[in-house]
Design a protein around this motif. Structure first.
Motif, PDB file in Angstrom:
ATOM      1  N   MET A   1       0.834  -1.212   0.000  1.00  0.00           N
ATOM      2  CA  MET A   1       0.000   0.000   0.000  1.00  0.00           C
ATOM      3  C   MET A   1       0.870   1.266   0.000  1.00  0.00           C
ATOM      4  O   MET A   1       0.706   2.151  -0.822  1.00  0.00           O
ATOM      5  N   THR A   2       1.846   1.267   0.934  1.00  0.00           N
ATOM      6  CA  THR A   2       2.738   2.426   1.048  1.00  0.00           C
ATOM      7  C   THR A   2       3.511   2.629  -0.253  1.00  0.00           C
ATOM      8  O   THR A   2       3.586   3.735  -0.793  1.00  0.00           O
ATOM      9  N   GLN A   3       4.040   1.504  -0.773  1.00  0.00           N
ATOM     10  CA  GLN A   3       4.813   1.561  -2.014  1.00  0.00           C
ATOM     11  C   GLN A   3       3.962   2.118  -3.145  1.00  0.00           C
ATOM     12  O   GLN A   3       4.432   2.911  -3.972  1.00  0.00           O
ATOM     13  N   LYS A   4       2.670   1.732  -3.146  1.00  0.00           N
ATOM     14  CA  LYS A   4       1.770   2.178  -4.207  1.00  0.00           C
ATOM     15  C   LYS A   4       1.588   3.706  -4.130  1.00  0.00           C
ATOM     16  O   LYS A   4       1.594   4.392  -5.153  1.00  0.00           O
ATOM     17  N   ILE A   5       1.451   4.205  -2.912  1.00  0.00           N
ATOM     18  CA  ILE A   5       1.294   5.669  -2.747  1.00  0.00           C
ATOM     19  C   ILE A   5       2.543   6.386  -3.237  1.00  0.00           C
ATOM     20  O   ILE A   5       2.466   7.405  -3.933  1.00  0.00           O
ATOM     21  N   PHE A   6       3.725   5.834  -2.915  1.00  0.00           N
ATOM     22  CA  PHE A   6       4.971   6.457  -3.388  1.00  0.00           C
ATOM     23  C   PHE A   6       4.970   6.513  -4.921  1.00  0.00           C
ATOM     24  O   PHE A   6       5.272   7.548  -5.516  1.00  0.00           O
ATOM     25  N   GLU A   7       4.600   5.387  -5.529  1.00  0.00           N
ATOM     26  CA  GLU A   7       4.614   5.339  -7.002  1.00  0.00           C
ATOM     27  C   GLU A   7       3.606   6.321  -7.599  1.00  0.00           C
ATOM     28  O   GLU A   7       3.885   7.006  -8.579  1.00  0.00           O
ATOM     29  N   GLU A   8       2.425   6.379  -6.967  1.00  0.00           N
ATOM     30  CA  GLU A   8       1.398   7.307  -7.480  1.00  0.00           C
ATOM     31  C   GLU A   8       1.821   8.763  -7.286  1.00  0.00           C
ATOM     32  O   GLU A   8       1.521   9.626  -8.112  1.00  0.00           O
ATOM     33  N   ALA A   9       2.523   9.018  -6.172  1.00  0.00           N
ATOM     34  CA  ALA A   9       2.990  10.389  -5.907  1.00  0.00           C
ATOM     35  C   ALA A   9       4.008  10.797  -6.982  1.00  0.00           C
ATOM     36  O   ALA A   9       3.948  11.908  -7.521  1.00  0.00           O
ATOM     37  N   ILE A  10       4.910   9.877  -7.300  1.00  0.00           N
ATOM     38  CA  ILE A  10       5.913  10.158  -8.336  1.00  0.00           C
ATOM     39  C   ILE A  10       5.193  10.506  -9.644  1.00  0.00           C
ATOM     40  O   ILE A  10       5.489  11.517 -10.292  1.00  0.00           O
ATOM     41  N   LYS A  11       4.193   9.695  -9.973  1.00  0.00           N
ATOM     42  CA  LYS A  11       3.480   9.894 -11.238  1.00  0.00           C
ATOM     43  C   LYS A  11       2.726  11.239 -11.233  1.00  0.00           C
ATOM     44  O   LYS A  11       2.748  11.983 -12.228  1.00  0.00           O
ATOM     45  N   ALA A  12       2.088  11.561 -10.100  1.00  0.00           N
ATOM     46  CA  ALA A  12       1.328  12.819 -10.026  1.00  0.00           C
ATOM     47  C   ALA A  12       2.253  14.022 -10.249  1.00  0.00           C
ATOM     48  O   ALA A  12       1.881  14.991 -10.921  1.00  0.00           O
ATOM     49  N   ILE A  13       3.467  13.941  -9.693  1.00  0.00           N
ATOM     50  CA  ILE A  13       4.403  15.058  -9.863  1.00  0.00           C
ATOM     51  C   ILE A  13       4.896  15.119 -11.312  1.00  0.00           C
ATOM     52  O   ILE A  13       4.924  16.189 -11.930  1.00  0.00           O
ATOM     53  N   VAL A  14       5.229  13.956 -11.865  1.00  0.00           N
ATOM     54  CA  VAL A  14       5.709  13.944 -13.256  1.00  0.00           C
ATOM     55  C   VAL A  14       4.606  14.451 -14.191  1.00  0.00           C
ATOM     56  O   VAL A  14       4.864  15.220 -15.123  1.00  0.00           O
ATOM     57  N   ASP A  15       3.349  14.065 -13.896  1.00  0.00           N
ATOM     58  CA  ASP A  15       2.222  14.509 -14.738  1.00  0.00           C
ATOM     59  C   ASP A  15       1.859  15.977 -14.484  1.00  0.00           C
ATOM     60  O   ASP A  15       1.052  16.557 -15.207  1.00  0.00           O
ATOM     61  N   GLY A  16       2.385  16.546 -13.405  1.00  0.00           N
ATOM     62  CA  GLY A  16       2.033  17.932 -13.062  1.00  0.00           C
ATOM     63  C   GLY A  16       0.583  18.053 -12.627  1.00  0.00           C
ATOM     64  O   GLY A  16      -0.070  19.072 -12.851  1.00  0.00           O
ATOM     65  N   ASP A  17       0.086  17.005 -11.951  1.00  0.00           N
ATOM     66  CA  ASP A  17      -1.324  16.966 -11.543  1.00  0.00           C
ATOM     67  C   ASP A  17      -1.436  17.413 -10.075  1.00  0.00           C
ATOM     68  O   ASP A  17      -1.280  16.606  -9.143  1.00  0.00           O
ATOM     69  N   THR A  18      -1.729  18.705  -9.886  1.00  0.00           N
ATOM     70  CA  THR A  18      -1.748  19.273  -8.529  1.00  0.00           C
ATOM     71  C   THR A  18      -2.817  18.642  -7.646  1.00  0.00           C
ATOM     72  O   THR A  18      -2.565  18.316  -6.481  1.00  0.00           O
ATOM     73  N   ASP A  19      -4.033  18.467  -8.187  1.00  0.00           N
ATOM     74  CA  ASP A  19      -5.120  17.903  -7.368  1.00  0.00           C
ATOM     75  C   ASP A  19      -4.745  16.510  -6.869  1.00  0.00           C
ATOM     76  O   ASP A  19      -4.913  16.177  -5.701  1.00  0.00           O
ATOM     77  N   ARG A  20      -4.241  15.720  -7.796  1.00  0.00           N
ATOM     78  CA  ARG A  20      -3.887  14.345  -7.449  1.00  0.00           C
ATOM     79  C   ARG A  20      -2.710  14.332  -6.444  1.00  0.00           C
ATOM     80  O   ARG A  20      -2.715  13.546  -5.491  1.00  0.00           O
ATOM     81  N   ALA A  21      -1.746  15.209  -6.648  1.00  0.00           N
ATOM     82  CA  ALA A  21      -0.577  15.242  -5.752  1.00  0.00           C
ATOM     83  C   ALA A  21      -1.002  15.623  -4.328  1.00  0.00           C
ATOM     84  O   ALA A  21      -0.582  14.981  -3.359  1.00  0.00           O
ATOM     85  N   THR A  22      -1.865  16.635  -4.197  1.00  0.00           N
ATOM     86  CA  THR A  22      -2.289  17.040  -2.843  1.00  0.00           C
ATOM     87  C   THR A  22      -3.148  15.945  -2.208  1.00  0.00           C
ATOM     88  O   THR A  22      -3.030  15.659  -1.023  1.00  0.00           O
ATOM     89  N   GLU A  23      -3.993  15.315  -3.034  1.00  0.00           N
ATOM     90  CA  GLU A  23      -4.838  14.237  -2.503  1.00  0.00           C
ATOM     91  C   GLU A  23      -3.945  13.085  -2.001  1.00  0.00           C
ATOM     92  O   GLU A  23      -4.176  12.539  -0.919  1.00  0.00           O
ATOM     93  N   LEU A  24      -2.923  12.755  -2.774  1.00  0.00           N
ATOM     94  CA  LEU A  24      -2.025  11.660  -2.371  1.00  0.00           C
ATOM     95  C   LEU A  24      -1.223  12.026  -1.120  1.00  0.00           C
ATOM     96  O   LEU A  24      -0.968  11.168  -0.272  1.00  0.00           O
ATOM     97  N   ALA A  25      -0.850  13.308  -1.010  1.00  0.00           N
ATOM     98  CA  ALA A  25      -0.126  13.741   0.198  1.00  0.00           C
ATOM     99  C   ALA A  25      -1.024  13.526   1.415  1.00  0.00           C
ATOM    100  O   ALA A  25      -0.607  12.950   2.421  1.00  0.00           O
ATOM    101  N   ARG A  26      -2.288  13.944   1.302  1.00  0.00           N
ATOM    102  CA  ARG A  26      -3.221  13.775   2.427  1.00  0.00           C
ATOM    103  C   ARG A  26      -3.458  12.306   2.718  1.00  0.00           C
ATOM    104  O   ARG A  26      -3.472  11.877   3.867  1.00  0.00           O
ATOM    105  N   ARG A  27      -3.663  11.523   1.647  1.00  0.00           N
ATOM    106  CA  ARG A  27      -3.952  10.095   1.824  1.00  0.00           C
ATOM    107  C   ARG A  27      -2.766   9.380   2.481  1.00  0.00           C
ATOM    108  O   ARG A  27      -2.943   8.592   3.408  1.00  0.00           O
ATOM    109  N   GLY A  28      -1.572   9.688   2.020  1.00  0.00           N
ATOM    110  CA  GLY A  28      -0.373   9.068   2.595  1.00  0.00           C
ATOM    111  C   GLY A  28      -0.272   9.352   4.098  1.00  0.00           C
ATOM    112  O   GLY A  28      -0.017   8.457   4.895  1.00  0.00           O
ATOM    113  N   LEU A  29      -0.525  10.616   4.460  1.00  0.00           N
ATOM    114  CA  LEU A  29      -0.452  10.991   5.875  1.00  0.00           C
ATOM    115  C   LEU A  29      -1.550  10.288   6.668  1.00  0.00           C
ATOM    116  O   LEU A  29      -1.304   9.755   7.754  1.00  0.00           O
ATOM    117  N   ASP A  30      -2.767  10.256   6.085  1.00  0.00           N
ATOM    118  CA  ASP A  30      -3.890   9.577   6.759  1.00  0.00           C
ATOM    119  C   ASP A  30      -3.571   8.111   6.989  1.00  0.00           C
ATOM    120  O   ASP A  30      -4.007   7.517   7.974  1.00  0.00           O
TER     121      ASP A  30
END
Ligand code: B12
Length: 215
Positions: free
Chosen positions: A1-30
């Motif tokens: 699960m944790t690894q998946k969030i890391f991978e998705e975070a990398i992708k959100a940043i590479v894609d320049g997807d702000t909504d997804r990146a902030t959502e993943l930051a919150r989800r990871g912390l939660d």
């Protein structure tokens, strides 16, 4: 699960997807991922990939800006979640990004982690002229001056800071620490900085060492 969030975070940043990146930051912390782990294993590798793509001509300025925006927003969410020491430790630090350089994501992480560790930090922001570092250190009664630079063309400003401190007879009054992606221990030694740190965690460690030496 944790690894998946890391991978998705990398992708959100590479894609320049702000909504997804902030959502993943919150989800990871939660989900209980430690803020610095989330940063170091997810978002930072993401922005580093962006840097490589840009450097190799596979991504252009608009893409770089989009990714930087996503990174800034995700970083703000994560910085707010860094647990704070209850006690203030004695140690005052002035930090900024040198003149001519607009990069401040890494510097801001350093500021957050220093504050979280109980240091008093004056954040001068970015594009900070050398004399402003010195004036601010004098006014704030700082122990340490930290400077960040991400551009090879602005690295000489860190050298200028050392020279100006010497000229003003203040080199012994303040310890200096330098950081930023192109900065190395070798560079720190060459310009006469008191310490170099490769990341925010290392920065806290080195600042503690410098303060111990000073007392
Ligand atoms: C995001 C980004 C931008 C964003 C910055 C947004 C912002 N608010 O910061 C924007 C879009 C504005 C930007 C602009 C430009 N950029 Co830019 N950018 C990057 C990128 C992709 C990531 C930087 C980053 O945030 N890294 C993540 C953070 C967490 O890491 P960090 O900064 O290294 O910080 C860590 C450590 O170094 C350390 N640290 C940092 N500072 C300090 C200070 C102290 C005291 C301590 C103890 C520790 C410490 O701790 C931090 C946390 O772990 C880099 C590529 C890269 N991999 O570095 C290129 C990069 C730095 N940019 C580059 C370039 C060329 C530019 C532009 C000139 C592009 C252009 N043609 O306009 C402009 C310059 C504008 C200017 N005058 O500054 C080049 C620089 C090349 C060089 N040799 O100098 C790079 C390397 C990309 C590349 N591969 O070509 N950029």
């Amino acid at each position: 699960m944790t690894q998946k969030i890391f991978e998705e975070a990398i992708k959100a940043i590479v894609d320049g997807d702000t909504d997804r990146a902030t959502e993943l930051a919150r989800r990871g912390l939660d989900e209980g991922i430690a803020p610095l782990d989330l940063m170091n294993s997810g978002f930072i590798p993401g922005i580093n990939q962006v840097g490589d793509l840009f450097g190799s001509g596979k991504l252009f300025i608009p893409g770089l800006i989009k990714s930087a925006n996503a990174m800034e927003k995700a970083t703000a969410v994560i910085n707010d979640a860094i647990p704070r020491e209850q006690e203030t430790v004695s140690g005052k630090i002035v930090i900024g990004t040198v003149e001519g350089d607009m990069h401040d994501i890494g510097k801001t992480i350093v500021v957050s982690l220093m504050r979280a560790n109980g240091f008093e930090v004056l954040d001068l922001g970015r594009d900070v002229p050398t004399d402003r570092f010195i004036e601010a250190a004098e006014k704030f009664n700082a122990d340490i001056i930290g400077s960040s630079t991400l551009l090879t063309t602005t690295m000489p400003m860190q050298k200028e800071l050392e020279e100006e401190l010497k000229k003003a007879g203040l080199k012994d009054k303040y310890k200096t620490i330098v950081g930023g992606a192109p900065v190395t221990q070798r560079w720190a030694d060459r310009i006469g900085a008191d310490a170099f740190a490769q990341d925010a965690g290392d920065g806290v460690k080195k600042v503690k060492q410098l303060l111990a030496e000073q007392r």
